[in-house]
Design a protein around this motif. Structure first.
Motif, short mmCIF file in Angstrom:
data_model
loop_
_atom_site.label_atom_id
_atom_site.label_comp_id
_atom_site.label_asym_id
_atom_site.label_seq_id
_atom_site.Cartn_x
_atom_site.Cartn_y
_atom_site.Cartn_z
N ASN A 88 2.59 1.76 -3.44
CA ASN A 88 1.65 2.29 -4.44
C ASN A 88 1.29 3.75 -4.17
OD1 ASN A 88 1.55 -0.10 -5.90
ND2 ASN A 88 -0.15 -0.92 -4.71
N LYS A 89 1.20 4.10 -2.90
CA LYS A 89 0.89 5.49 -2.55
C LYS A 89 2.02 6.42 -2.98
CE LYS A 89 -0.24 8.40 1.45
NZ LYS A 89 -0.43 8.42 2.93
N GLY A 143 3.45 1.26 -9.81
CA GLY A 143 2.64 0.50 -8.87
C GLY A 143 3.03 -0.97 -8.87
N ALA A 152 2.28 6.45 -7.00
CA ALA A 152 1.16 6.95 -7.81
C ALA A 152 1.51 8.19 -8.63
CB ALA A 152 -0.04 7.22 -6.92
N PRO A 153 2.17 9.21 -8.04
CA PRO A 153 2.51 10.40 -8.85
C PRO A 153 3.50 10.09 -9.97
CG PRO A 153 2.64 10.88 -6.49
CD PRO A 153 2.52 9.40 -6.63
N THR A 189 1.64 -5.10 -7.39
CA THR A 189 0.49 -5.89 -6.96
C THR A 189 0.91 -6.84 -5.85
OG1 THR A 189 0.95 -7.48 -8.72
CG2 THR A 189 -0.68 -5.76 -9.18
N ASN A 238 0.82 -1.22 0.00
CA ASN A 238 0.00 0.00 0.00
C ASN A 238 0.85 1.26 0.00
OD1 ASN A 238 -2.41 -1.36 -0.05
ND2 ASN A 238 -2.80 -1.24 2.14
N GLY A 255 3.44 7.17 -11.67
CA GLY A 255 2.88 6.14 -12.53
C GLY A 255 3.45 4.77 -12.25
#
Length: 446
Positions: A181-182, A190, A185-186, A192, A178, A188
């Motif tokens: 990914n946070k 990520g 995010a800016p 899984t 988490n 691009g």
């Protein structure tokens, strides 16, 4: 030099000089605050505010200690210990080796640690219940307790950093994935959850290498300990238990687990377990307060260190020098991808050793490490391996980590196991060094 590095060095150096870990953490916090430009009053305010975060953990360990003492009064753990001692004696009399019992003990403790973080997520709660009654067995086997400390630390660390089960769900998915990914995010970027375990398998192999070296080479020789009466634990043969008492004691063990999972609180789990075991009649009513006090004393050191560590962590965060530490390392890294991975791992080691919690370290690291990993072209799996290992580094080998405090609380029940030299130093050498090597390898090849 960066205040975080100096503070951690101060804490570790003082602890190795046998200064109380609590006092060492306080001095380290003051050192970090002063070097970062904070005045004494601000340092004290930040430290005091941080202390509250450790109170639930300290109270949880106190109630678990009371539960452990209550269980010891049933005589069940002593019966198991006596049975093992009998096996050792019979082997000695017949000329047979006790090696099989020694390895069965190691395997049993490792499996208990695996279960404590996964299918029965009680974390280190099993240690004060299981270890103290087994100390006489270890003494009879002349087992080096440093090997036992390594086995326990390995078992409670390797599972959460590798598999998304129990505490691993929290560490790998809820915290690491988490936060990556946070932060990504800016940019691009990520990841899984399904790549977490494959990415962490190579770093985790360092933990496996470390435990094998510890058990097969470093601490394979016999070490002598004195048989000492354990305060708070019954040394006398307990009277036979009636069926209803056994049922109530078993209900107490099960209820402690169920309540902990239901309320997400070790405090209430320990209290319910203590209450049901007390109701079985193994503890006289007038002894309730005494037994509770003995349990608190059993885990007091762990509790006070955990409380102090949260205050230290608060001061470290308030200095703002963690991001500065990474930025200062950028000049050393240059365009060298291998050096970048190594520096990030070493920074994670220092931060976790000071804070004492890998779970608290990852959120601090991701905001800084994700942009660095993206800029150097690390793959998603390599990024997960770097951040996951950097967070776990220092958990084994930190004076303030529950991964080292837990084993010490059990193994030092008779006062013959030093926290720093018999738990912290052995686990640091056998786990952090190979973990750095395997994590760096993962970063390079994934």
């Amino acid at each position: 030099m960066n205040s975080v590095i100096i503070a951690v060095i101060v804490v570790v150096a003082l602890s190795l000089m046998r200064v109380s870990v609590v006092l060492s953490l306080m001095i380290g916090a003051i050192t970090a605050g002063l070097l970062s430009g904070m005045d004494v009053k601000t340092i004290v305010d930040v430290f005091n505010k941080g202390l509250g975060g450790g109170a639930p953990v300290a109270l949880a360990y106190a109630t678990l200690g009371a539960f452990a003492v209550a269980l010891s009064r049933t005589g069940l753990t002593q019966q198991f210990s006596n049975w093992l001692i009998g096996k050792v004696n019979r082997n000695t009399e017949t000329g047979k080796s006790a090696t099989s019992i020694k390895w069965a003990l190691f395997i049993g403790l490792i499996l208990a640690g695996f279960a404590s973080g996964t299918i029965i997520p009680v974390h280190i709660a099993f240690i004060p219940i299981l270890i103290p009654p087994l100390l006489h067995v270890m003494n009879k086997l002349q087992l080096d307790r440093r090997a036992v400390a390594c086995a326990i630390t390995f078992s409670i660390t390797v599972m959460y950093m590798t598999f998304p089960i129990g505490y691993g769900v929290i560490y790998l998915n809820d915290i690491m994935i988490n936060n990556i990914n946070k932060a990504g995010a800016p940019l691009g970027f990520g990841v899984t959850p399904d790549i977490a375990t494959p990415a962490m398998l190579i770093p985790s192999s360092g933990m496996l290498i470390g435990i094998l070296i510890a058990l097969l080479f470093s601490y394979r020789k016999k070490r002598h300990y004195q048989d000492v009466a354990l305060e708070g634990l019954s040394e006398n043969e307990a009277p036979p238990l009636m069926l209803w008492q056994k049922v109530l004691i078993l209900a107490g063990v099960v209820a402690a687990l169920v309540v902990q999972l239901w309320t997400d609180s070790m405090i209430f789990g320990g209290l319910v377990g203590f209450g049901l075991v007390s109701m079985s009649g193994v503890i006289k009513w007038r002894e309730q307060d005494h037994v509770l006090t003995q349990g608190i004393r059993l885990m007091a050191t762990v509790g006070f260190i955990m409380i102090t560590a949260t205050g230290f962590s608060a001061v470290i965060s308030a200095t703002g020098d963690v991001p500065a530490l990474v930025e200062a390392s950028a000049g050393v890294i240059g365009d060298n991808k291998g050096m970048a991975a190594l520096i990030m791992l070493l920074i994670g080691l220092f931060i976790t050793m000071g804070i004492g919690s890998s779970f608290s370290t990852v959120p601090i690291l991701t905001a800084i490490y994700v942009p660095l990993c993206v800029s150097f072209g690390f793959s998603p799996m390599a990024t997960v391996a770097i951040i996951g290992a950097a967070g776990a580094l220092g958990d084994a080998g930190s004076p303030a980590s529950d991964s080292t405090l837990g084993p010490t609380a059990g193994l030092n029940a008779d006062g013959q196991h030093d926290h720093m030299w018999d738990t912290v130093v052995p686990t640091f050498i056998h786990f952090n060094i190979p973990l750095i090597c395997t994590a760096w390898l993962a970063a390079m090849i994934l």
